[in-house]
Enzyme design. Structure first.
Site, PDB file in Angstrom:
ATOM      1  N   ASN A  84     -21.304  57.255  10.481  1.00 49.47           N
ATOM      2  CA  ASN A  84     -20.313  58.362  10.531  1.00 49.47           C
ATOM      3  C   ASN A  84     -18.826  57.979  10.297  1.00 49.47           C
ATOM      4  OD1 ASN A  84     -20.723  56.662  12.997  1.00 49.47           O
ATOM      5  ND2 ASN A  84     -18.893  58.129  13.932  1.00 49.47           N
ATOM      6  N   HIS A  85     -18.575  56.813  10.265  1.00 52.90           N
ATOM      7  CA  HIS A  85     -17.206  56.493   9.907  1.00 52.90           C
ATOM      8  C   HIS A  85     -17.082  56.303   8.466  1.00 52.90           C
ATOM      9  CE1 HIS A  85     -15.218  55.633  13.933  1.00 52.90           C
ATOM     10  NE2 HIS A  85     -16.533  55.404  14.139  1.00 52.90           N
TER      11      HIS A  85
ATOM     12  N   HIS B 251     -28.398  55.249  10.621  1.00 56.78           N
ATOM     13  CA  HIS B 251     -27.158  54.947  11.487  1.00 56.78           C
ATOM     14  C   HIS B 251     -27.166  55.582  12.837  1.00 56.78           C
ATOM     15  CE1 HIS B 251     -23.140  53.764  12.446  1.00 56.78           C
ATOM     16  NE2 HIS B 251     -22.934  55.020  13.006  1.00 56.78           N
TER      17      HIS B 251
ATOM     18  N   ASP C  25     -23.073  47.763  13.400  1.00 56.37           N
ATOM     19  CA  ASP C  25     -21.760  48.262  13.069  1.00 56.37           C
ATOM     20  C   ASP C  25     -20.786  46.953  13.114  1.00 56.37           C
ATOM     21  OD1 ASP C  25     -23.381  50.234  13.966  1.00 56.37           O
ATOM     22  OD2 ASP C  25     -21.635  51.405  14.587  1.00 56.37           O
TER      23      ASP C  25
END
Length: 415
Positions: free
Chosen positions: A185-186, A257, A110
């Site tokens: 998810n972001h 992810h 990330d």
């Protein structure tokens, strides 16, 4: 890099539509203006140059090689990347699911809007060089880079990182390599219009990308509306993320992810990739309604993007560990994979593995918006005996070294 310089000599458009076609430059002072002059300077002039170099536009969007292309056209390639996209969809823009490569694989966790750490990670993986003037060049040959998602949120430079990775993908494909981003998810949060983790600097970056002036940045309502229009399904940046896989298999390594469960592979990872892409593009279904987001991709804690089952650095009990590892073994068997690489959950102990090396956790919280930890990446190298060799590459910074100094690379143990 000359191409990037020429394209950045554009001007701000008079409206958002014009600006999306015309390159813009992201001034550092725009961050300060939007944040009320409370943003602390974290960067040297070299970072400022990099921001201007790769900042506010997706310079190579129209030049990128289609992810569904079967082979590369470069005659001097060092290797070959072949991809397959979903059989469930007919859209040529659907992301790939399976990739075959002959060179190294470098996995990066990330990034969360931290351009410094993005550049540092790419240098640590020995796939780019950066001159004193800030010019970035691909030096990774036929290496495949997989960034595990969560480029967005918590940091100020989001579009700039996307632009850098897309540019490097074009350059890498000339040599038989490639650069892939996954959706985390972001990314899904922003496409859903959830901006709770967006920094003032990132709001400024997206507003300037859309053609707003610096004086417009004072109008928070306008800035928020502009970001929503860019990231909503069918928006310019949502369509950019639609090109990203949600699950990617490179040779015998699976990348996701958050995690991968048997239910995901039973549903179909190609199907998940296609449905996420259709949702982000804002495609219509036969009944005229917009394509919904697939629940198994990003709907809850058991979804691919949110799952943390395999991310615990310590399982509560041996029973819990056994069942988590057993589920992973079943999921990998269904896609003929030997290992899973995940991000999503910062690992306080650094990059690590579990389940007899079948899952590798590589989110180390490197972004200054998360834990600001030293950069680590994962390298997977084909072995002569057919077994891939996996090792962690760590950055061991010293107080006298810049994050852009080549001497700042320290390669650690093979695992």
């Amino acid at each position: 890099m000359a191409l990037m310089h020429r394209q950045l000599r554009g001007h701000h458009g008079s409206d958002a539509r014009t600006a999306l076609a015309a390159p813009t430059v992201l001034p550092r002072r725009a961050y300060q203006l939007l944040a009320g002059h409370h943003i602390v300077e974290r960067a040297s002039s070299r970072r400022h140059f990099l921001q201007q170099l790769i900042g506010a536009t997706l310079l190579v969007h129209t030049q990128s090689v289609s992810p569904a292309s079967a082979t590369l056209a470069a005659s001097d390639r060092a290797g070959e990347v072949s991809t397959s996209s979903s059989p469930h969809g007919s859209n040529s823009l659907d992301p790939p699911t399976y990739v075959t490569a002959t060179g190294r694989i470098v996995a990066i966790g990330d990034l969360h809007g931290d351009l410094d750490k993005a550049v540092e990670a790419l240098k640590l993986g020995r796939v780019i060089s950066v001159t004193d003037e800030g010019e970035v060049a691909w030096v990774g040959g036929d290496t495949i880079v997989v960034q595990l998602g969560d480029v967005l949120d918590r940091g100020d430079v989001e579009i700039g990182i996307v632009n850098l990775l897309r540019y490097l993908d074009v350059e890498a494909r000339k040599c038989g390599g490639a650069v892939f981003m996954l959706n985390g998810n972001h990314e899904s949060l922003n496409v859903c219009g959830d901006f709770r983790y967006v920094t003032p600097g990132a709001f400024a970056e997206s507003a300037l990308y859309a053609g707003l002036s610096e004086s417009d940045l004072k109008d928070w309502q306008l800035v928020a509306k502009v970001r929503y229009s860019l990231f909503k399904p069918g928006g310019d940046l949502a369509k950019e993320f639609a090109r990203n896989p949600t699950v990617l298999v490179v040779n015998d390594t699976v990348f996701a992810h958050g995690g991968l469960l048997p239910i995901h592979v039973e549903y179909g990872i190609e199907r998940l990739n296609t449905e996420v892409a259709a949702w982000m593009r804002g495609d219509q279904q036969p009944d005229g309604n917009k394509c919904p987001p697939p629940f198994l991709a990003m709907g809850d804690a058991n979804s691919v993007m949110w799952n943390r089952t395999l991310s615990k650095e310590r399982f509560a009990t041996p029973y819990e560990r056994y069942h988590a590892c057993r589920a992973l073994q079943q999921a990998l068997a269904k896609v003929r994979g030997k290992r899973l690489v995940v991000g999503h959950t910062p690992q306080l102990s650094g990059v690590n593995c579990e389940c007899e090396n079948q899952v590798w956790r590589i989110d180390v919280g490197m972004s200054y918006g998360v834990l600001n930890r030293p950069v680590q990446v994962l390298e997977i190298t084909p072995g002569e005996d057919g077994e891939a060799k996996v090792r962690i590459i760590r950055n061991l910074p010293t107080s006298s070294q810049s994050s852009y100094d080549d001497d700042d690379l320290s390669i650690a143990s093979s695992v």
